[in-house]
Write a protein that holds these residues in place. Structure first.
Motif, PDB file in Angstrom:
ATOM      1  N   LYS A 426     -63.382 -28.610 -23.075  1.00 55.70           N
ATOM      2  CA  LYS A 426     -62.052 -29.170 -22.777  1.00 55.70           C
ATOM      3  C   LYS A 426     -60.987 -28.469 -23.625  1.00 55.70           C
ATOM      4  O   LYS A 426     -59.902 -28.116 -23.145  1.00 55.70           O
ATOM      5  N   GLU A 427     -61.304 -28.284 -24.882  1.00 51.38           N
ATOM      6  CA  GLU A 427     -60.330 -27.621 -25.764  1.00 51.38           C
ATOM      7  C   GLU A 427     -60.078 -26.185 -25.331  1.00 51.38           C
ATOM      8  O   GLU A 427     -58.954 -25.674 -25.391  1.00 51.38           O
ATOM      9  N   ILE A 428     -61.138 -25.541 -24.821  1.00 49.73           N
ATOM     10  CA  ILE A 428     -60.973 -24.160 -24.323  1.00 49.73           C
ATOM     11  C   ILE A 428     -60.054 -24.117 -23.129  1.00 49.73           C
ATOM     12  O   ILE A 428     -59.206 -23.225 -22.995  1.00 49.73           O
ATOM     13  N   LYS A 429     -60.191 -25.100 -22.188  1.00 50.01           N
ATOM     14  CA  LYS A 429     -59.322 -25.146 -21.004  1.00 50.01           C
ATOM     15  C   LYS A 429     -57.869 -25.322 -21.412  1.00 50.01           C
ATOM     16  O   LYS A 429     -56.966 -24.664 -20.877  1.00 50.01           O
ATOM     17  N   GLU A 430     -57.618 -26.224 -22.398  1.00 51.96           N
ATOM     18  CA  GLU A 430     -56.240 -26.430 -22.853  1.00 51.96           C
ATOM     19  C   GLU A 430     -55.665 -25.159 -23.465  1.00 51.96           C
ATOM     20  O   GLU A 430     -54.503 -24.788 -23.231  1.00 51.96           O
ATOM     21  N   LEU A 431     -56.461 -24.524 -24.241  1.00 56.87           N
ATOM     22  CA  LEU A 431     -55.969 -23.281 -24.859  1.00 56.87           C
ATOM     23  C   LEU A 431     -55.681 -22.199 -23.832  1.00 56.87           C
ATOM     24  O   LEU A 431     -54.707 -21.447 -23.950  1.00 56.87           O
ATOM     25  N   LYS A 432     -56.509 -22.108 -22.789  1.00 60.03           N
ATOM     26  CA  LYS A 432     -56.266 -21.094 -21.747  1.00 60.03           C
ATOM     27  C   LYS A 432     -54.989 -21.388 -20.989  1.00 60.03           C
ATOM     28  O   LYS A 432     -54.246 -20.478 -20.606  1.00 60.03           O
ATOM     29  N   GLU A 433     -54.711 -22.704 -20.754  1.00 61.52           N
ATOM     30  CA  GLU A 433     -53.464 -23.057 -20.074  1.00 61.52           C
ATOM     31  C   GLU A 433     -52.254 -22.662 -20.925  1.00 61.52           C
ATOM     32  O   GLU A 433     -51.252 -22.149 -20.405  1.00 61.52           O
ATOM     33  N   LYS A 434     -52.337 -22.938 -22.243  1.00 59.13           N
ATOM     34  CA  LYS A 434     -51.242 -22.543 -23.116  1.00 59.13           C
ATOM     35  C   LYS A 434     -51.054 -21.024 -23.109  1.00 59.13           C
ATOM     36  O   LYS A 434     -49.928 -20.513 -23.136  1.00 59.13           O
ATOM     37  N   GLN A 435     -52.170 -20.314 -23.041  1.00 59.32           N
ATOM     38  CA  GLN A 435     -52.086 -18.838 -23.016  1.00 59.32           C
ATOM     39  C   GLN A 435     -51.367 -18.359 -21.766  1.00 59.32           C
ATOM     40  O   GLN A 435     -50.553 -17.434 -21.828  1.00 59.32           O
ATOM     41  N   ARG A 436     -51.668 -18.991 -20.613  1.00 58.05           N
ATOM     42  CA  ARG A 436     -50.993 -18.599 -19.370  1.00 58.05           C
ATOM     43  C   ARG A 436     -49.492 -18.869 -19.448  1.00 58.05           C
ATOM     44  O   ARG A 436     -48.674 -18.062 -18.978  1.00 58.05           O
ATOM     45  N   GLU A 437     -49.113 -20.030 -20.048  1.00 51.86           N
ATOM     46  CA  GLU A 437     -47.689 -20.329 -20.174  1.00 51.86           C
ATOM     47  C   GLU A 437     -46.973 -19.304 -21.038  1.00 51.86           C
ATOM     48  O   GLU A 437     -45.876 -18.831 -20.717  1.00 51.86           O
ATOM     49  N   LEU A 438     -47.606 -18.967 -22.148  1.00 52.43           N
ATOM     50  CA  LEU A 438     -46.977 -17.972 -23.027  1.00 52.43           C
ATOM     51  C   LEU A 438     -46.862 -16.602 -22.359  1.00 52.43           C
ATOM     52  O   LEU A 438     -45.879 -15.888 -22.535  1.00 52.43           O
ATOM     53  N   GLU A 439     -47.863 -16.222 -21.584  1.00 48.75           N
ATOM     54  CA  GLU A 439     -47.790 -14.936 -20.872  1.00 48.75           C
ATOM     55  C   GLU A 439     -46.663 -14.924 -19.861  1.00 48.75           C
ATOM     56  O   GLU A 439     -45.957 -13.929 -19.707  1.00 48.75           O
ATOM     57  N   SER A 440     -46.484 -16.071 -19.137  1.00 50.05           N
ATOM     58  CA  SER A 440     -45.386 -16.147 -18.159  1.00 50.05           C
ATOM     59  C   SER A 440     -44.033 -16.079 -18.838  1.00 50.05           C
ATOM     60  O   SER A 440     -43.098 -15.408 -18.371  1.00 50.05           O
ATOM     61  N   LYS A 441     -43.901 -16.766 -19.998  1.00 50.62           N
ATOM     62  CA  LYS A 441     -42.639 -16.690 -20.726  1.00 50.62           C
ATOM     63  C   LYS A 441     -42.366 -15.269 -21.200  1.00 50.62           C
ATOM     64  O   LYS A 441     -41.231 -14.784 -21.178  1.00 50.62           O
ATOM     65  N   ALA A 442     -43.412 -14.602 -21.658  1.00 51.61           N
ATOM     66  CA  ALA A 442     -43.225 -13.213 -22.113  1.00 51.61           C
ATOM     67  C   ALA A 442     -42.776 -12.309 -20.989  1.00 51.61           C
ATOM     68  O   ALA A 442     -41.946 -11.411 -21.184  1.00 51.61           O
ATOM     69  N   MET A 443     -43.275 -12.541 -19.776  1.00 47.16           N
ATOM     70  CA  MET A 443     -42.836 -11.747 -18.625  1.00 47.16           C
ATOM     71  C   MET A 443     -41.372 -11.976 -18.337  1.00 47.16           C
ATOM     72  O   MET A 443     -40.612 -11.039 -18.041  1.00 47.16           O
ATOM     73  N   LEU A 444     -40.943 -13.256 -18.419  1.00 48.51           N
ATOM     74  CA  LEU A 444     -39.528 -13.567 -18.164  1.00 48.51           C
ATOM     75  C   LEU A 444     -38.634 -12.877 -19.192  1.00 48.51           C
ATOM     76  O   LEU A 444     -37.576 -12.315 -18.858  1.00 48.51           O
ATOM     77  N   PHE A 445     -39.006 -12.938 -20.446  1.00 46.72           N
ATOM     78  CA  PHE A 445     -38.190 -12.299 -21.482  1.00 46.72           C
ATOM     79  C   PHE A 445     -38.074 -10.796 -21.258  1.00 46.72           C
ATOM     80  O   PHE A 445     -37.017 -10.192 -21.448  1.00 46.72           O
ATOM     81  N   SER A 446     -39.165 -10.183 -20.880  1.00 49.98           N
ATOM     82  CA  SER A 446     -39.121  -8.736 -20.651  1.00 49.98           C
ATOM     83  C   SER A 446     -38.243  -8.375 -19.474  1.00 49.98           C
ATOM     84  O   SER A 446     -37.524  -7.378 -19.486  1.00 49.98           O
ATOM     85  N   GLN A 447     -38.258  -9.243 -18.384  1.00 49.56           N
ATOM     86  CA  GLN A 447     -37.399  -9.000 -17.227  1.00 49.56           C
ATOM     87  C   GLN A 447     -35.929  -9.142 -17.600  1.00 49.56           C
ATOM     88  O   GLN A 447     -35.084  -8.354 -17.189  1.00 49.56           O
ATOM     89  N   LEU A 448     -35.607 -10.196 -18.382  1.00 51.04           N
ATOM     90  CA  LEU A 448     -34.221 -10.392 -18.804  1.00 51.04           C
ATOM     91  C   LEU A 448     -33.733  -9.222 -19.679  1.00 51.04           C
ATOM     92  O   LEU A 448     -32.597  -8.765 -19.543  1.00 51.04           O
ATOM     93  N   ALA A 449     -34.594  -8.759 -20.539  1.00 49.35           N
ATOM     94  CA  ALA A 449     -34.193  -7.624 -21.386  1.00 49.35           C
ATOM     95  C   ALA A 449     -33.924  -6.377 -20.569  1.00 49.35           C
ATOM     96  O   ALA A 449     -33.006  -5.616 -20.843  1.00 49.35           O
ATOM     97  N   GLY A 450     -34.718  -6.162 -19.510  1.00 52.16           N
ATOM     98  CA  GLY A 450     -34.487  -5.008 -18.653  1.00 52.16           C
ATOM     99  C   GLY A 450     -33.186  -5.123 -17.877  1.00 52.16           C
ATOM    100  O   GLY A 450     -32.455  -4.144 -17.712  1.00 52.16           O
ATOM    101  N   GLU A 451     -32.856  -6.343 -17.374  1.00 53.72           N
ATOM    102  CA  GLU A 451     -31.602  -6.522 -16.642  1.00 53.72           C
ATOM    103  C   GLU A 451     -30.389  -6.298 -17.539  1.00 53.72           C
ATOM    104  O   GLU A 451     -29.401  -5.690 -17.145  1.00 53.72           O
TER     105      GLU A 451
END
Length: 617
Positions: A426-451
């Motif tokens: 269960k703890e592994i599943k929660e951590l993987k979900e947090k990892q996906r959220e952080l990866e999506s946020k990182a993608m957004l930041f990189s897109q904004l920086a490029g614009e």
């Protein structure tokens, strides 16, 4: 590029004592002048005795390495005394053979011999060629042989292979090897090549007739045979061995030889060099740290390797049996007895070729060492990390911590029980979900920086505060006084001639104002060397008379009279005297330009100063 390596025989540096052989020549006449018989005789192959001059009923005995009697042939002398040391030169070591003794004792016959009975020199060279030829071609070495031939006449080193050469200097390199710059060195591939060069060179040696010897050698002759062997494969080692074959001139008693004039001068030079040789032997045998006078004579300078140096040495002492040679024989035997105590330290002189290290392309471009490109890459990586945005650095650090936690949990699940495993999953599943959220946020930041970089908008965070500035207090800092340089003002009434620079000369008389004005030099420093500039304003007869006086002093004046001329010092006066001794008198004053250091400009200045000085007197 090469480095010199000293290699000893068998690991430890060995020593080699000077081997001494004594050869007694037969009677030149059947009976002695007083029919007293020989003054010296051999006892066996190593011992001999000579009558004691203090008491005729006693004898003085000597022991040497080899004694050659009157019936000994040239071949026996070579085989027993010379041949054993020749193989050393093929291994990069030095060897020397020299004949010593009074005049008329047979030194030249022992070293040169004749066509029917060749001496040590031709036999030794022929043996060297045999040794080189006997070497197997598969041993991996190439051999080359060269020769040089010189004589020391009146303390001058003369090249016998080049008779027109002048006195050659003697030098010493950093490895203590004796060199003669300018000495002719000829490569020889067979004995016929050696004979072709050696026989004519021997005729160039200085000889003369005396009362004791019809063909007396008036110089010391030294033949140098150099053997160089080079390794065919890497590292291309090169070993150089030298063989010195020396025929010394004999010591002479001028009362018995009847030398006069130039022969007396020659015998003086010979006896002086042999006396220096005996001093060298005494110094080497003293057993104390005293100066060895090698440099006192050119003979001992060249024999430095043979006596106390790095050569395998053999000395053949030639003596005569007649009573008129008694004291010469006695002193020669004493010298030979001292020489056999000298110890040399032979070693192999080897040259190793050092191949250049190949560098990479990046090193050649940078021109430095191999670490510089790596440093450059490391700096670029640091710069890229520093230029990255803080948000991306934070995300990367958080991703790294999550990954570490996931890996640690997976390891624990593998080794835990079922209940604990379910909780960990269960703890592994929660951590993987947090990892996906952080990866999506990182993608957004990189897109904004490029614009933002495309549209050229201002950054989100801008530092609008002004930079701190230090106030300058005019009251505390006093104004520095500045120096004002005013231009030099010249009165217009002053004539232009007074602004010119006047050369340092003697005081001119008012009557000679015109001649003194010629000595004025323009500010640019250039002189007018033409005749119209100063000679045209003078009386031509006076100028010619002054030139004749100067020419007379140049041709007949001594050092003091030459120094009395203007602009002629001690050095220039000596150069003029030297030129006069070589070329004779000066035909005209203008020939002074041929003296070393006298240029046309200096000659013009010299003439001005001396003519004006002569006319002012």
């Amino acid at each position: 590029m090469a480095t010199r390596v000293a290699v000893s025989d068998g690991g430890n540096k060995k020593t080699s004592r000077v081997r001494v052989a004594v050869r007694l020549r037969p009677y030149m006449n059947k009976e002695d002048e007083k029919s007293e018989g020989p003054c010296v005789r051999g006892l066996d192959s190593q011992n001999l005795e000579i009558i004691n001059w203090r008491n005729a009923t006693e004898t003085v005995k000597y022991h040497f390495d080899v004694f050659h009697g009157e019936q000994t042939t040239q071949q026996e002398v070579f085989l027993s005394s010379v041949k054993p040391i020749l193989p050393h030169i093929l291994n990069g070591q030095n060897a020397s053979v020299f004949a010593y003794g009074p005049t008329g004792a047979g030194k030249t016959h022992t070293m040169l011999g004749s066509s029917e009975q060749p001496g040590v020199i031709p036999r030794a060279v022929r043996e060297v060629f045999k040794l080189v030829k006997a070497k197997d071609a598969s041993d991996g070495w190439d051999y080359s042989i060269g020769m040089s031939y010189l004589e020391i006449y009146n303390e001058k080193v003369l090249d016998l292979l080049s008779p027109n050469s002048q006195d050659l200097p003697i030098r010493e390199d950093k490895d203590k090897n004796i060199l003669i710059p300018g000495l002719t060195h000829m490569n020889i591939s067979k004995f016929a090549d050696f004979d072709k060069h050696f026989v004519p060179a021997t005729l160039n040696r200085t000889t003369a007739s005396t009362k004791l010897n019809q063909r007396s050698s008036r110089s010391h002759a030294i033949l140098l045979i150099k053997v160089v062997r080079t390794q065919q494969q890497l590292p291309h080692r090169q070993q150089t061995g030298k063989l010195y074959l020396v025929d010394l001139a004999g010591s002479e008693d001028n009362r018995r030889t009847g030398n006069q004039g130039i022969r007396l001068k020659e015998s003086g030079a010979i006896n002086l060099s042999l006396f220096t040789l005996s001093k060298v032997v005494d110094s080497l045998n003293s057993g104390t740290l005293v100066r060895v006078p090698y440099r006192d004579s050119k003979l001992t300078r060249l024999l430095q390797d043979s006596l106390g140096g790095s050569a395998h040495s053999v000395m053949i002492t030639n003596i005569a049996p007649e009573y008129k040679y008694y004291f010469d024989t006695f002193s020669a035997l004493n010298f030979a007895a001292k020489s056999k105590l000298i110890v040399n330290k032979p070693f192999t002189c080897e040259t190793v070729a050092v191949l250049p290290v190949k560098r990479s392309r990046e090193e050649r471009e940078t021109g430095g060492s191999g670490t510089e490109p790596q440093k450059k890459k490391h700096k670029e990586e640091k710069k890229s990390e520093h230029d990255a945005s803080p948000s991306t650095r934070n995300h990367s650090s958080s991703d790294q911590s999550l990954m570490d936690r996931l890996i640690a949990l997976e390891k624990r699940t593998m080794s835990s029980q079922d209940k604990e495993r379910l909780a960990m999953l269960k703890e592994i599943k929660e951590l993987k979900e947090k990892q996906r959220e952080l990866e999506s946020k990182a993608m957004l930041f990189s897109q904004l920086a490029g614009e933002k970089s495309i549209t050229g908008q201002e950054p989100d965070f801008e530092n609008k505060t002004t930079a701190l500035r230090r106030k300058q207090s005019d009251a505390t800092k006093p104004n520095k006084q500045q120096a004002v340089v005013q231009p030099l003002q010249v009165s217009q009434r002053q004539p232009l001639q007074q602004l010119l620079v006047v050369k340092k000369q003697s005081v001119c008389i008012k009557k000679k104002e015109e001649t003194c004005s010629d000595l004025i030099e323009s500010p640019g420093g250039k002189e007018n060397n033409t005749k119209s500039a100063w000679e045209s304003q003078l009386d031509q007869s006076m100028v010619d008379q002054s030139k004749q006086k100067i020419l007379q002093i140049l041709n007949t004046g001594c050092l003091k009279e030459l120094k009395s001329l203007q602009q002629i010092g001690d050095k220039k006066a000596k150069l003029i005297l030297g030129w006069r001794e070589i070329h004779g008198h000066f035909a005209k004053v203008e020939d002074l330009i041929q003296v070393e250091g006298m240029t046309e400009k200096r000659f013009s200045s010299f003439m001005k100063a001396n003519i004006v000085s002569a006319m002012g007197k």
